[in-house]
Motif scaffolding. Structure first.
Motif, PDB file in Angstrom:
ATOM      1  N   PRO A  55      -5.017  26.695 -44.156  1.00 41.92           N
ATOM      2  CA  PRO A  55      -4.947  25.403 -44.855  1.00 41.92           C
ATOM      3  C   PRO A  55      -3.702  24.615 -44.465  1.00 41.92           C
ATOM      4  CG  PRO A  55      -4.295  27.173 -46.335  1.00 41.92           C
ATOM      5  CD  PRO A  55      -4.744  27.824 -45.044  1.00 41.92           C
ATOM      6  N   ASP A  56      -2.811  25.284 -43.763  1.00 40.33           N
ATOM      7  CA  ASP A  56      -1.546  24.642 -43.418  1.00 40.33           C
ATOM      8  C   ASP A  56      -1.639  23.910 -42.088  1.00 40.33           C
ATOM      9  OD1 ASP A  56       0.871  24.173 -44.585  1.00 40.33           O
ATOM     10  OD2 ASP A  56       1.912  25.735 -43.471  1.00 40.33           O
ATOM     11  N   CYS A  57      -2.170  24.606 -41.078  1.00 42.53           N
ATOM     12  CA  CYS A  57      -2.206  23.993 -39.752  1.00 42.53           C
ATOM     13  C   CYS A  57      -3.635  23.877 -39.231  1.00 42.53           C
ATOM     14  CB  CYS A  57      -1.336  24.788 -38.781  1.00 42.53           C
ATOM     15  SG  CYS A  57      -2.031  26.399 -38.346  1.00 42.53           S
ATOM     16  N   MET A  58      -4.607  24.319 -40.048  1.00 43.41           N
ATOM     17  CA  MET A  58      -6.029  24.186 -39.713  1.00 43.41           C
ATOM     18  C   MET A  58      -6.472  25.060 -38.544  1.00 43.41           C
ATOM     19  SD  MET A  58      -6.973  22.324 -42.052  1.00 43.41           S
ATOM     20  CE  MET A  58      -6.253  21.226 -43.256  1.00 43.41           C
ATOM     21  N   ALA A  59      -5.647  26.020 -38.165  1.00 44.55           N
ATOM     22  CA  ALA A  59      -6.034  26.930 -37.090  1.00 44.55           C
ATOM     23  C   ALA A  59      -7.103  27.902 -37.589  1.00 44.55           C
ATOM     24  CB  ALA A  59      -4.815  27.694 -36.598  1.00 44.55           C
ATOM     25  N   LEU A  60      -8.001  28.258 -36.714  1.00 43.72           N
ATOM     26  CA  LEU A  60      -9.073  29.177 -37.081  1.00 43.72           C
ATOM     27  C   LEU A  60      -8.717  30.597 -36.672  1.00 43.72           C
ATOM     28  CD1 LEU A  60     -12.130  27.028 -36.004  1.00 43.72           C
ATOM     29  CD2 LEU A  60     -11.392  27.525 -38.330  1.00 43.72           C
ATOM     30  N   HIS A  61      -9.074  31.555 -37.537  1.00 46.24           N
ATOM     31  CA  HIS A  61      -8.783  32.957 -37.273  1.00 46.24           C
ATOM     32  C   HIS A  61      -9.998  33.791 -37.638  1.00 46.24           C
ATOM     33  CE1 HIS A  61      -4.504  32.101 -36.745  1.00 46.24           C
ATOM     34  NE2 HIS A  61      -4.609  31.289 -37.765  1.00 46.24           N
ATOM     35  N   ASP A  62     -10.025  35.011 -37.109  1.00 44.81           N
ATOM     36  CA  ASP A  62     -11.059  35.948 -37.505  1.00 44.81           C
ATOM     37  C   ASP A  62     -10.850  36.357 -38.963  1.00 44.81           C
ATOM     38  OD1 ASP A  62     -12.277  35.971 -35.026  1.00 44.81           O
ATOM     39  OD2 ASP A  62     -10.935  37.534 -34.284  1.00 44.81           O
ATOM     40  N   GLU A  63     -11.906  36.899 -39.552  1.00 46.84           N
ATOM     41  CA  GLU A  63     -11.828  37.284 -40.966  1.00 46.84           C
ATOM     42  C   GLU A  63     -10.847  38.414 -41.203  1.00 46.84           C
ATOM     43  OE1 GLU A  63     -15.200  37.171 -43.487  1.00 46.84           O
ATOM     44  OE2 GLU A  63     -16.523  36.660 -41.863  1.00 46.84           O
ATOM     45  N   SER A  64     -10.459  39.104 -40.165  1.00 45.08           N
ATOM     46  CA  SER A  64      -9.524  40.216 -40.304  1.00 45.08           C
ATOM     47  C   SER A  64      -8.075  39.744 -40.310  1.00 45.08           C
ATOM     48  CB  SER A  64      -9.736  41.216 -39.167  1.00 45.08           C
ATOM     49  OG  SER A  64      -9.527  40.584 -37.920  1.00 45.08           O
ATOM     50  N   ALA A  65      -7.862  38.459 -40.138  1.00 41.76           N
ATOM     51  CA  ALA A  65      -6.503  37.938 -40.051  1.00 41.76           C
ATOM     52  C   ALA A  65      -5.762  38.102 -41.371  1.00 41.76           C
ATOM     53  CB  ALA A  65      -6.535  36.472 -39.651  1.00 41.76           C
ATOM     54  N   ASP A  66      -4.533  38.553 -41.300  1.00 42.74           N
ATOM     55  CA  ASP A  66      -3.709  38.695 -42.509  1.00 42.74           C
ATOM     56  C   ASP A  66      -2.867  37.447 -42.743  1.00 42.74           C
ATOM     57  OD1 ASP A  66      -4.550  41.283 -43.195  1.00 42.74           O
ATOM     58  OD2 ASP A  66      -3.209  42.145 -41.698  1.00 42.74           O
ATOM     59  N   ASP A  67      -2.458  36.850 -41.672  1.00 43.41           N
ATOM     60  CA  ASP A  67      -1.671  35.631 -41.790  1.00 43.41           C
ATOM     61  C   ASP A  67      -1.934  34.747 -40.577  1.00 43.41           C
ATOM     62  OD1 ASP A  67      -0.323  36.923 -39.792  1.00 43.41           O
ATOM     63  OD2 ASP A  67       1.380  37.472 -41.055  1.00 43.41           O
ATOM     64  N   CYS A  68      -1.424  33.558 -40.621  1.00 41.20           N
ATOM     65  CA  CYS A  68      -1.672  32.628 -39.532  1.00 41.20           C
ATOM     66  C   CYS A  68      -0.703  32.893 -38.391  1.00 41.20           C
ATOM     67  CB  CYS A  68      -1.513  31.197 -40.037  1.00 41.20           C
ATOM     68  SG  CYS A  68      -1.766  29.980 -38.738  1.00 41.20           S
ATOM     69  N   SER A  69      -1.261  33.188 -37.227  1.00 38.37           N
ATOM     70  CA  SER A  69      -0.405  33.483 -36.078  1.00 38.37           C
ATOM     71  C   SER A  69       0.110  32.207 -35.430  1.00 38.37           C
ATOM     72  CB  SER A  69      -1.179  34.314 -35.054  1.00 38.37           C
ATOM     73  OG  SER A  69      -2.335  33.618 -34.639  1.00 38.37           O
ATOM     74  N   VAL A  70      -0.370  31.076 -35.905  1.00 35.75           N
ATOM     75  CA  VAL A  70       0.058  29.802 -35.325  1.00 35.75           C
ATOM     76  C   VAL A  70       1.294  29.260 -36.044  1.00 35.75           C
ATOM     77  CG1 VAL A  70      -0.624  27.418 -34.865  1.00 35.75           C
ATOM     78  CG2 VAL A  70      -2.286  29.277 -34.598  1.00 35.75           C
ATOM     79  N   CYS A  71       1.223  29.199 -37.370  1.00 34.88           N
ATOM     80  CA  CYS A  71       2.340  28.610 -38.128  1.00 34.88           C
ATOM     81  C   CYS A  71       3.020  29.625 -39.033  1.00 34.88           C
ATOM     82  CB  CYS A  71       1.855  27.414 -38.944  1.00 34.88           C
ATOM     83  SG  CYS A  71       0.865  27.890 -40.378  1.00 34.88           S
ATOM     84  N   GLY A  72       2.433  30.830 -39.138  1.00 38.16           N
ATOM     85  CA  GLY A  72       3.075  31.868 -39.940  1.00 38.16           C
ATOM     86  C   GLY A  72       2.685  31.817 -41.400  1.00 38.16           C
TER      87      GLY A  72
END
Ligand SMILES: [Zn+2]
Length: 61
Positions: free
Chosen positions: A38-55
């Motif tokens: 919701p912060d940077c709108m980057a898409l991740h797999d459902e297994s993602a724990d946090d955003c690897s783009v903005c943290g």
């Protein structure tokens, strides 16, 4: 595969922090079968724990 969006949200986030406005903690947005930060709108797999783009991290502070 997924391209990183323009990082214009850092400035906005700092703007909120500077005003003492606590950034609201929310969960992942849903975009089809992906999780969307919701912060940077980057898409991740459902297994993602946090955003690897903005943290961004969905867990409470
Ligand atoms: Zn993000």
């Amino acid at each position: 595969m997924a391209s990183a969006p323009d990082s214009g949200d850092d400035v906005f986030d700092e703007f909120l922090s500077d005003r003492g406005h606590e950034t609201e903690r929310v969960g992942w947005e849903r975009n089809y079968n992906k999780l969307q930060c919701p912060d940077c709108m980057a898409l991740h797999d459902e297994s993602a724990d946090d955003c690897s783009v903005c943290g961004w991290d969905p867990s409470p502070a």
